[in-house]
Design a protein around this motif. Structure first.
Motif, PDB file in Angstrom:
ATOM      1  N   TRP A  20       0.823  -1.210   0.000  1.00  0.00           N
ATOM      2  CA  TRP A  20       0.000   0.000   0.000  1.00  0.00           C
ATOM      3  C   TRP A  20       0.853   1.253   0.000  1.00  0.00           C
ATOM      4  CZ3 TRP A  20      -3.721  -2.259   4.214  1.00  0.00           C
ATOM      5  CH2 TRP A  20      -4.451  -3.321   3.648  1.00  0.00           C
ATOM      6  N   ARG A  24       0.735   4.121  -2.921  1.00  0.00           N
ATOM      7  CA  ARG A  24       0.612   5.558  -2.622  1.00  0.00           C
ATOM      8  C   ARG A  24       1.742   6.350  -3.278  1.00  0.00           C
ATOM      9  NH1 ARG A  24      -1.272   3.136   2.256  1.00  0.00           N
ATOM     10  NH2 ARG A  24      -3.481   3.648   2.538  1.00  0.00           N
ATOM     11  N   HIS A  36      -4.983   2.960  -9.543  1.00  0.00           N
ATOM     12  CA  HIS A  36      -6.142   3.035  -8.649  1.00  0.00           C
ATOM     13  C   HIS A  36      -6.903   1.708  -8.633  1.00  0.00           C
ATOM     14  CE1 HIS A  36      -6.103   7.155  -7.258  1.00  0.00           C
ATOM     15  NE2 HIS A  36      -5.861   7.569  -8.481  1.00  0.00           N
ATOM     16  N   ALA A  40      -7.158  -0.620  -5.385  1.00  0.00           N
ATOM     17  CA  ALA A  40      -8.485  -0.969  -4.872  1.00  0.00           C
ATOM     18  C   ALA A  40      -8.617  -2.474  -4.671  1.00  0.00           C
ATOM     19  CB  ALA A  40      -9.574  -0.459  -5.818  1.00  0.00           C
ATOM     20  N   LEU A  43      -6.551  -3.391  -1.596  1.00  0.00           N
ATOM     21  CA  LEU A  43      -7.238  -2.934  -0.383  1.00  0.00           C
ATOM     22  C   LEU A  43      -8.440  -3.819  -0.066  1.00  0.00           C
ATOM     23  CD1 LEU A  43      -7.054   0.874  -1.100  1.00  0.00           C
ATOM     24  CD2 LEU A  43      -6.036  -0.256   0.900  1.00  0.00           C
ATOM     25  N   GLU A  48      -9.838  -3.572   3.585  1.00  0.00           N
ATOM     26  CA  GLU A  48      -9.891  -2.113   3.772  1.00  0.00           C
ATOM     27  C   GLU A  48     -10.926  -1.575   2.787  1.00  0.00           C
ATOM     28  OE1 GLU A  48      -8.368  -0.287   6.067  1.00  0.00           O
ATOM     29  OE2 GLU A  48      -7.334  -2.025   6.922  1.00  0.00           O
ATOM     30  N   GLU A  51     -11.474   2.472   1.865  1.00  0.00           N
ATOM     31  CA  GLU A  51     -10.447   3.014   0.984  1.00  0.00           C
ATOM     32  C   GLU A  51     -10.465   2.315  -0.377  1.00  0.00           C
ATOM     33  OE1 GLU A  51      -5.768   4.405   1.006  1.00  0.00           O
ATOM     34  OE2 GLU A  51      -6.513   3.223   2.690  1.00  0.00           O
ATOM     35  N   GLU A  54     -12.946   4.103  -2.432  1.00  0.00           N
ATOM     36  CA  GLU A  54     -12.437   5.409  -2.874  1.00  0.00           C
ATOM     37  C   GLU A  54     -11.562   5.252  -4.120  1.00  0.00           C
ATOM     38  OE1 GLU A  54     -10.364   7.087   0.468  1.00  0.00           O
ATOM     39  OE2 GLU A  54     -12.195   7.200   1.677  1.00  0.00           O
ATOM     40  N   HIS A  55     -10.663   4.286  -4.097  1.00  0.00           N
ATOM     41  CA  HIS A  55      -9.762   4.102  -5.242  1.00  0.00           C
ATOM     42  C   HIS A  55     -10.493   3.514  -6.442  1.00  0.00           C
ATOM     43  CE1 HIS A  55      -5.988   5.546  -3.663  1.00  0.00           C
ATOM     44  NE2 HIS A  55      -6.401   5.084  -2.493  1.00  0.00           N
TER      45      HIS A  55
END
Length: 93
Positions: A20, A24, A36, A40, A43, A48, A51, A54-55
């Motif tokens: 991760w 980033r 992304h 994702a 994650l 997760e 998050e 979000e990605h």
């Protein structure tokens, strides 16, 4: 893309924390939609979910702007997109 490939490798080895971090770092260098998507996925696999959503949504925002030829060029991306949208309960548009 080097950090993204490093992240994918670390993720496959189960080293989520470092994977991760590499995702980033990759996104700081280049806000790439495939990064992304892969982030994702990683994650989600690491549970997760917030998050991951979000990605995935960042990936989707860019993916929807691409032309049909680009969108349909890679069956693996389409398959991963479909699976992750179902898993995250985010409908595709």
């Amino acid at each position: 893309p080097a950090y993204m490939y490093l992240a994918m490798t670390l993720s496959a080895l189960g080293d989520n924390a470092n994977a991760w971090g590499a995702y980033r770092k990759s996104l700081q260098i280049d806000d790439d939609f495939l990064c992304h998507l892969n982030f994702a996925i990683s994650l989600y696999q690491g549970e997760e979910i917030v998050e991951a959503k979000e990605h995935f949504q960042k990936f989707e925002t860019v993916f929807r702007t691409l032309g049909d030829e680009v969108q349909n060029a890679d069956a693996d991306i389409l398959n991963q997109r479909r699976i992750l949208s179902q898993s995250l309960k985010i409908p595709l548009q």
